[in-house]
Design an enzyme around this catalytic site. Structure first.
Site, PDB file in Angstrom:
ATOM      1  N   ARG A   1      18.363  10.433  37.645  1.00 50.04           N
ATOM      2  CA  ARG A   1      19.510  11.240  38.076  1.00 50.04           C
ATOM      3  C   ARG A   1      20.420  11.485  36.887  1.00 50.04           C
ATOM      4  O   ARG A   1      20.846  10.548  36.223  1.00 50.04           O
ATOM      5  CB  ARG A   1      20.305  10.542  39.187  1.00 50.04           C
ATOM      6  CG  ARG A   1      21.197  11.531  39.987  1.00 50.04           C
ATOM      7  CD  ARG A   1      22.124  10.814  40.971  1.00 50.04           C
ATOM      8  NE  ARG A   1      23.075  10.022  40.254  1.00 50.04           N
ATOM      9  CZ  ARG A   1      23.478   8.794  40.628  1.00 50.04           C
ATOM     10  NH1 ARG A   1      23.019   8.243  41.722  1.00 50.04           N
ATOM     11  NH2 ARG A   1      24.340   8.125  39.901  1.00 50.04           N
TER      12      ARG A   1
ATOM     13  N   GLU B   1      26.086  10.568  32.078  1.00 51.57           N
ATOM     14  CA  GLU B   1      24.991   9.667  31.698  1.00 51.57           C
ATOM     15  C   GLU B   1      23.707  10.130  32.369  1.00 51.57           C
ATOM     16  O   GLU B   1      23.724  10.928  33.318  1.00 51.57           O
ATOM     17  CB  GLU B   1      25.300   8.226  32.113  1.00 51.57           C
ATOM     18  CG  GLU B   1      25.453   8.066  33.611  1.00 51.57           C
ATOM     19  CD  GLU B   1      25.197   6.641  34.108  1.00 51.57           C
ATOM     20  OE1 GLU B   1      24.638   5.821  33.370  1.00 51.57           O
ATOM     21  OE2 GLU B   1      25.531   6.381  35.275  1.00 51.57           O
TER      22      GLU B   1
ATOM     23  N   ASN C   1      20.531   8.483  34.268  1.00 51.88           N
ATOM     24  CA  ASN C   1      20.054   7.235  34.878  1.00 51.88           C
ATOM     25  C   ASN C   1      18.546   7.264  35.046  1.00 51.88           C
ATOM     26  O   ASN C   1      18.003   8.217  35.612  1.00 51.88           O
ATOM     27  CB  ASN C   1      20.700   7.052  36.249  1.00 51.88           C
ATOM     28  CG  ASN C   1      22.191   6.783  36.139  1.00 51.88           C
ATOM     29  OD1 ASN C   1      22.608   5.722  35.667  1.00 51.88           O
ATOM     30  ND2 ASN C   1      22.990   7.758  36.524  1.00 51.88           N
TER      31      ASN C   1
ATOM     32  N   SER D   1      20.703   5.777  43.124  1.00 53.71           N
ATOM     33  CA  SER D   1      20.982   5.640  44.551  1.00 53.71           C
ATOM     34  C   SER D   1      21.516   6.928  45.161  1.00 53.71           C
ATOM     35  O   SER D   1      21.774   7.900  44.469  1.00 53.71           O
ATOM     36  CB  SER D   1      21.942   4.487  44.783  1.00 53.71           C
ATOM     37  OG  SER D   1      23.070   4.655  43.986  1.00 53.71           O
TER      38      SER D   1
ATOM     39  N   LYS E   1      22.594   3.770  27.142  1.00 49.15           N
ATOM     40  CA  LYS E   1      23.688   4.616  26.618  1.00 49.15           C
ATOM     41  C   LYS E   1      23.494   4.854  25.124  1.00 49.15           C
ATOM     42  O   LYS E   1      23.880   5.892  24.595  1.00 49.15           O
ATOM     43  CB  LYS E   1      25.027   3.949  26.871  1.00 49.15           C
ATOM     44  CG  LYS E   1      25.327   3.648  28.345  1.00 49.15           C
ATOM     45  CD  LYS E   1      25.780   4.039  29.314  1.00 49.15           C
ATOM     46  CE  LYS E   1      26.068   4.121  30.684  1.00 49.15           C
ATOM     47  NZ  LYS E   1      25.539   3.320  31.701  1.00 49.15           N
TER      48      LYS E   1
ATOM     49  N   LYS F   1      31.600   2.330  26.065  1.00 50.04           N
ATOM     50  CA  LYS F   1      30.586   1.878  27.031  1.00 50.04           C
ATOM     51  C   LYS F   1      29.625   0.855  26.432  1.00 50.04           C
ATOM     52  O   LYS F   1      29.071   1.088  25.366  1.00 50.04           O
ATOM     53  CB  LYS F   1      29.743   3.072  27.513  1.00 50.04           C
ATOM     54  CG  LYS F   1      30.526   4.154  28.213  1.00 50.04           C
ATOM     55  CD  LYS F   1      29.570   5.178  28.812  1.00 50.04           C
ATOM     56  CE  LYS F   1      30.326   6.325  29.417  1.00 50.04           C
ATOM     57  NZ  LYS F   1      29.417   7.294  30.059  1.00 50.04           N
TER      58      LYS F   1
ATOM     59  N   GLU G   1      24.622  -0.889  33.354  1.00 44.36           N
ATOM     60  CA  GLU G   1      24.532   0.070  34.455  1.00 44.36           C
ATOM     61  C   GLU G   1      25.311  -0.448  35.659  1.00 44.36           C
ATOM     62  O   GLU G   1      25.624  -1.630  35.732  1.00 44.36           O
ATOM     63  CB  GLU G   1      23.068   0.221  34.886  1.00 44.36           C
ATOM     64  CG  GLU G   1      22.200   0.969  33.914  1.00 44.36           C
ATOM     65  CD  GLU G   1      22.673   2.376  33.695  1.00 44.36           C
ATOM     66  OE1 GLU G   1      23.151   3.004  34.650  1.00 44.36           O
ATOM     67  OE2 GLU G   1      22.598   2.845  32.544  1.00 44.36           O
ATOM     68  N   GLY G   2      25.547   0.448  36.587  1.00 40.87           N
ATOM     69  CA  GLY G   2      26.020   0.007  37.896  1.00 40.87           C
ATOM     70  C   GLY G   2      27.521   0.052  38.090  1.00 40.87           C
ATOM     71  O   GLY G   2      28.030  -0.373  39.120  1.00 40.87           O
TER      72      GLY G   2
ATOM     73  N   ARG H   1      29.661  12.949  44.186  1.00 41.32           N
ATOM     74  CA  ARG H   1      30.507  11.787  44.479  1.00 41.32           C
ATOM     75  C   ARG H   1      31.903  12.102  43.974  1.00 41.32           C
ATOM     76  O   ARG H   1      32.062  12.673  42.902  1.00 41.32           O
ATOM     77  CB  ARG H   1      30.003  10.544  43.749  1.00 41.32           C
ATOM     78  CG  ARG H   1      28.789   9.916  44.390  1.00 41.32           C
ATOM     79  CD  ARG H   1      28.240   8.826  43.505  1.00 41.32           C
ATOM     80  NE  ARG H   1      27.951   9.346  42.172  1.00 41.32           N
ATOM     81  CZ  ARG H   1      27.722   8.584  41.112  1.00 41.32           C
ATOM     82  NH1 ARG H   1      27.745   7.278  41.212  1.00 41.32           N
ATOM     83  NH2 ARG H   1      27.460   9.131  39.937  1.00 41.32           N
TER      84      ARG H   1
END
Ligand code: ADP
Ligand code: MG
Ligand code: MG
Length: 500
Positions: free
Chosen positions: A137, A155, A157, A162, A333, A391, A395-396, A476
């Site tokens: 994604r 970024e 992924n 999800s 990253k 960064k 992740e997450g 989102r």
């Protein structure tokens, strides 16, 4: 339709209490009816309860040109990351060396994954699964600088992406509210044809099914002995229903069975055939064709050495991994930073059009090492931090350091460890003051910003790309006051796209 025309049809801001109450009731009931839900905190004591996911009440307007650009470029990004992964496997390649260096600067996580990869690279060629499935994604914010809407990548992924399941649900919820006239907004903007309904819940399961099919062809497995997909999941996962949508689609639409396993279950319930390296479920003797990770992307997913062993065990098996260790590492990253260099990008793209279209979506990213660019990065981090986000290779959500906090943070760690971070220019998206976030049945009418995600799936081996597809979208949104946007982490919410 132009922006001004679109704005003429925006939601009333703020909506009347009566209207909002009715919308909230409709949203709650639709969400429970259709599974736009997640488990509440501490659900283990009551696993029959679910709560409505945090959502926006209205769709959010996104320029059609931005959405189209993000959709069109997804297969280019998919292939770019497949090429990167292929190249990382060559021990003399630039990216292999870069990943090695990255492993040294982040021994806790990247270093662990890298050492597992080095273990798996010892497996004999005839025991090694060449196919890999990337379920990706690419996330963007729409940059408003220069008054010119331009998608800029936040970024890329490559592991455990999800909301492919719930994305289609929120899109359908907003479409329903509009169709049922619950919004009470008239005019061309709220035309159903402008509302995006993501098919990501179907398309991700289709990619998993395609990988199973390729495994069967490769292994000459007859239709009667159907191998399955193993979903490797976090203990106490709250975002279960998002994943269940993929599981249910796999069975419903593609006749592929699946099993959910934590790292503990991997030890208890699976075995590898010594002759072939194939992965099986002990009890049922069912063969596992695809290992699909919805865990393993962050340090806290590995609670003990046993969890790292479980990861290695799966990686050593003959099952197709979605993703394998290298594909996961390609989403670092650090690699995102390296790709902002046109000369690096040249190596992994076929045409200058592709390269230019990728570059257009990048903002400046600096390393913090001893290279000339790294020195510039260090200088900017200390003297001009308000334009940047720092960064780590994580992740997450919840890991970044923003703006004025950057100099103090860097000074709190030794300079020789700074190269474990990248410094990224902040993207400045427009604020939307017309939407309402609904979280735990409470409405919040604060300015939000929205992050667009585009899913893409790619099946590839050491040399070739077998399948490469756009696989749906996600929006989102988060309060402007919150720096991070993770829905499951509690910062953001699900939204839907209305094009203008
Ligand atoms: P993670 O892998 O933890 O999701 P991200 O790179 O997506 O890390 O960063 C988390 C969040 O931080 C993003 O969802 C976004 O809200 C914000 N963010 C990250 N990079 C930028 C940027 N360059 N400009 C503005 N916001 C950013
Ligand atoms: Mg992110
Ligand atoms: Mg991420």
């Amino acid at each position: 339709m132009g922006k001004d025309q679109a704005c003429a049809n925006m939601p009333p801001s703020p909506p009347s209490k009566h209207q909002l109450d009715e919308l909230i009731r409709e949203i709650n009931q639709w969400a429970i009816t259709n599974g736009l839900t997640m488990y509440p905190p501490k659900f283990e004591a009551n696993p029959s309860s679910a709560s409505v996911s945090p959502v926006t009440v209205y769709p959010t307007p996104i320029p059609k040109k931005c959405y189209d650009e993000a959709v069109d470029i997804q297969p280019v990004f998919n292939e770019l990351y497949a090429r990167i992964t292929q190249d990382m496997a060559h021990s003399d390649s630039f990216l292999h060396k870069e990943t090695e260096a990255m492993a040294l600067s982040d021994p806790e996580f990247t270093g662990r994954l890298w050492s597992l990869y080095l273990e798996t690279s010892k497996i004999a060629a005839n025991r090694k699964q060449a196919l890999k499935l990337g379920i990706f994604r690419s996330d963007y914010l729409i940059d408003k600088k220069n008054d010119n809407d331009q998608i800029k990548q936040v970024e890329f992924n490559t592991v455990s992406v999800s909301f492919a399941g719930l994305s289609g649900k929120i899109d359908r919820l907003h479409t329903f509210l509009n169709k049922a006239n619950k919004y009470d907004i008239k005019g061309p903007y709220y035309n159903e044809s402008n509302m995006i309904v993501s098919e990501s819940g179907f398309l991700l399961s289709k990619a998993l099914a395609k990988a199973v099919e390729s495994y069967k062809l490769q292994q000459k497995i007859s239709a009667s002995n159907d191998p399955i997909v193993a979903f490797i999941v976090q203990r106490n996962e709250r975002n279960v229903f998002d994943q269940k949508i993929l599981e249910l689609n796999l069975l419903d639409k593609f006749n592929v069975k699946s099993i959910r396993l934590t790292f503990d279950d991997v030890h208890e319930k699976l075995f590898i055939d010594n002759e072939t390296g194939k992965l099986y479920v002990k009890d049922s003797k069912q063969e596992i064709a695809v290992v699909y990770y919805r865990t393993g992307y962050t340090t806290t997913d590995y609670t003990s050495e046993k969890d790292w062993e479980a990861r290695l065990f799966l990686e050593k098996s003959f099952a197709i991994k979605a993703p394998d260790l290298l594909t996961q590492l390609s989403g670092s990253k650090k690699i995102q930073q390296l790709l902002t260099d046109g000369n690096v990008l040249d190596k992994y793209t076929s045409t200058s059009e592709q390269k230019d279209s990728l570059l257009k979506t990048f903002v400046k990213i600096y390393p913090l090492d001893d290279t000339a660019l790294g020195k510039e990065g260090k200088r900017l981090a200390l003297t001009d931090p308000l334009k940047y986000v720092l960064k780590p290779q994580r992740e997450g959500g919840g890991n970044n350091v923003y703006k004025e906090n950057i100099p103090g943070f860097l000074k709190s760690i030794e300079e020789r460890h700074w190269d474990a971070y990248i410094l990224m220019e902040l993207i400045e998206p427009e604020l939307n003051k017309d939407n309402v976030i609904l979280r735990d049945n409470k409405p919040y009418n604060e300015a939000i910003i929205s992050e667009l995600g585009i899913y893409g799936c790619i099946l590839f081996d050491d040399k070739e790309v077998l399948v490469n597809e756009f696989s749906g979208s996600l929006l989102r949104s988060k309060f402007n006051t919150s720096n991070e946007g993770g829905v499951a982490a509690g910062f953001g919410c699900l939204d839907s796209i209305i094009l203008y």
